[in-house]
Design an enzyme around this catalytic site. Structure first.
Site, mmCIF file in Angstrom:
data_model
loop_
_atom_site.group_PDB
_atom_site.id
_atom_site.type_symbol
_atom_site.label_atom_id
_atom_site.label_comp_id
_atom_site.label_asym_id
_atom_site.label_seq_id
_atom_site.Cartn_x
_atom_site.Cartn_y
_atom_site.Cartn_z
ATOM 1 C CB SER A 1 -38.171 26.635 73.051
ATOM 2 O OG SER A 1 -39.017 25.976 72.135
ATOM 3 C CG ASP B 1 -35.627 26.044 64.847
ATOM 4 O OD1 ASP B 1 -36.857 25.904 64.705
ATOM 5 O OD2 ASP B 1 -35.106 26.633 65.825
ATOM 6 C CG HIS C 1 -37.412 27.836 68.177
ATOM 7 N ND1 HIS C 1 -37.063 26.517 67.952
ATOM 8 C CD2 HIS C 1 -37.995 27.882 69.399
ATOM 9 C CE1 HIS C 1 -37.419 25.796 69.001
ATOM 10 N NE2 HIS C 1 -37.994 26.590 69.888
#
Length: 453
Positions: free
Chosen positions: A163, A417, A420
């Protein structure tokens, strides 16, 4: 006429040259000046003339490896012509304030993954958008979308990995979309893990391939094993089968190697990482990451070397991007910083340093092993962004991976998160560096220690 009188013709014969003399002198002077203007005198060279700085600055990743020997007489002469040229190390520096802000925002770009659209999800602070990376000894130019598209005209660029590869891809799409619309021409897989866009204005194709190990793998699932399975001697054909159509490839892996897994080589089990209940040897994940990268780079180099009718492939390995969790991942304030770390605040160490070191070493090792045999037209470089990323704890979605997580008041537990990057955000810098790498490749300049030639 009397004998004593003056002869008028005789007088005129002597006075005429006298009158012309000044005009002739001026004409000669003018001719001399014109001669010097168009044909200047050649002076002997200054003893320091060979040490003048050059206008072009090569890219170099920061590594402890010595540069490989030049593979051609042309390369050698280029080095001799530029003995004191200092490579621009884009990967060491600091984050500085920049009032200009990003090229795009969450409303102008339609390709941002929901979980990274921080402003649209209600993140209240915007200070993290106003920083730029400043290399120590040079400058990093602001991203120019038109220049990027021109550099990759008629090319296919692929992002392959986990990702984080997708995060970098979506950053690039947003910046390019400010000048040209990306048209989605292909999608497949859960969560659109395999997608392709075309920029018709420049006949550019950009793809993303989900492959969190780069080698063949079976991911854990609710219907299968509760661990991943990796086959370290086999490249993942979901992307490798398209190598004959790819001109530039960006590889990005790391975080998925931290998950429980069983490792295979050939028909044998090598061992596992965190596999209680299984009768396998615990071998950790560092050597596994190294083997996976080695298999991947070997496959790319050997497969693309047979495409003699094409320019060599350009390969970039984006190094490990550290997470910034502080305490428990599902507790409010898991990554609460709102500004970058100062240089003295944070050191690159531990797992982050080890993962980055393995990736850089494998790039260098691939060049050493394959430079002589497969070097023609190939470019291979590590995009060593680990330190840049480490210094930006403020750039993650945190709780704003979901829309307005505190709309109903403060919560003690909320998913965060801290891996990211928000879009726009620090990861846009990765693509600013990437543009400089491609520009250098396209100029066909003498490569530095980070390149195969």
């Amino acid at each position: 006429m009397k004998m004593g009188s003056t002869n008028p013709f005789k007088d005129q014969s002597f006075s005429f040259p006298k009158k012309l003399f000044p005009f002739a002198l001026y004409a000669l002077l003018a001719i001399a000046l014109l001669r010097l203007y168009f044909y200047p005198l050649r002076l002997p060279p200054s003893p320091d003339s060979s040490h003048l700085p050059q206008s072009t600055v090569p890219i170099s990743s920061h590594s402890s490896f010595s540069p490989p020997a030049a593979s051609s007489s042309v390369s050698s002469s280029a080095e001799e012509a530029r003995p004191n040229e200092t490579p621009c190390d884009y990967f060491n520096g600091k984050w500085v304030r920049d009032n200009r802000g990003p090229l795009y925002n969450g409303t102008t770009c339609g390709t941002i993954k929901e979980g990274q659209n921080c402003i649209s999800h209600g993140r209240p602070d915007t200070g993290y958008l106003y920083w730029r990376w400043k290399p120590t000894h040079c400058d990093l130019a602001r991203f120019e979308p038109q220049s990027f598209l021109q550099l990759v005209r008629h090319k296919h660029l692929a992002f392959v990995g986990d990702s984080m590869a997708r995060n970098q891809l979506e950053s690039l799409l947003c910046m390019l979309a400010t000048v040209s619309t990306p048209n989605l021409v292909y999608r497949n897989g859960e969560d659109n893990k395999f997608r392709r866009w075309r920029f018709a204005s420049h006949n550019v194709t950009i793809s993303v391939y989900w492959s969190p190990f780069l080698v063949k793998g079976v991911e854990k699932s609710s219907t299968g094993p509760n661990h991943n399975e990796l086959y370290l001697d086999l490249v993942d054909e979901r992307w490798a089968k398209d190598l004959n159509q790819i001109d530039l490839i960006v590889l990005s892996i790391g975080h998925w190697f931290l998950h429980p897994a069983v490792y295979y080589e050939g028909d044998s089990v090598l061992g596992c990482h965190y596999c209680p209940g299984l009768n396998h040897t615990e071998i950790g994940f560092y050597d596994v990451l190294r083997k996976a990268l080695r298999t991947t780079l070997k496959s790319i180099i050997e497969r693309t070397s047979v495409y003699n009718n094409r320019d060599g492939i350009k390969v970039t390995v984006t190094t490990f991007s550290p997470a910034h969790f502080e305490g428990e991942w599902d507790k409010a304030g898991a990554c609460p910083k709102t500004e970058p770390f100062r240089e003295e605040e944070k050191e690159l160490e531990g797992m982050d340093s080890d993962m980055r070191k393995i990736e850089v070493e494998e790039v260098e090792g691939a060049k050493a092993n394959y430079n002589e045999k497969f070097g023609r037209g190939l470019r291979l470089e590590a995009m060593d962004v680990t330190k840049l990323a480490l210094m930006r704890p403020d750039g993650h979605p945190g709780p704003y991976m979901y829309p307005f997580p505190f709309a109903d008041g403060a919560k003690e537990r909320v998913q965060n998160d801290c891996v990211h990057w928000c879009l726009p955000g620090p990861i846009d810098t990765w693509n600013e560096i990437f543009l400089q790498m491609i520009n250098k490749w396209n100029n066909n300049d003498q490569p530095t220690s980070s390149w195969v030639n």
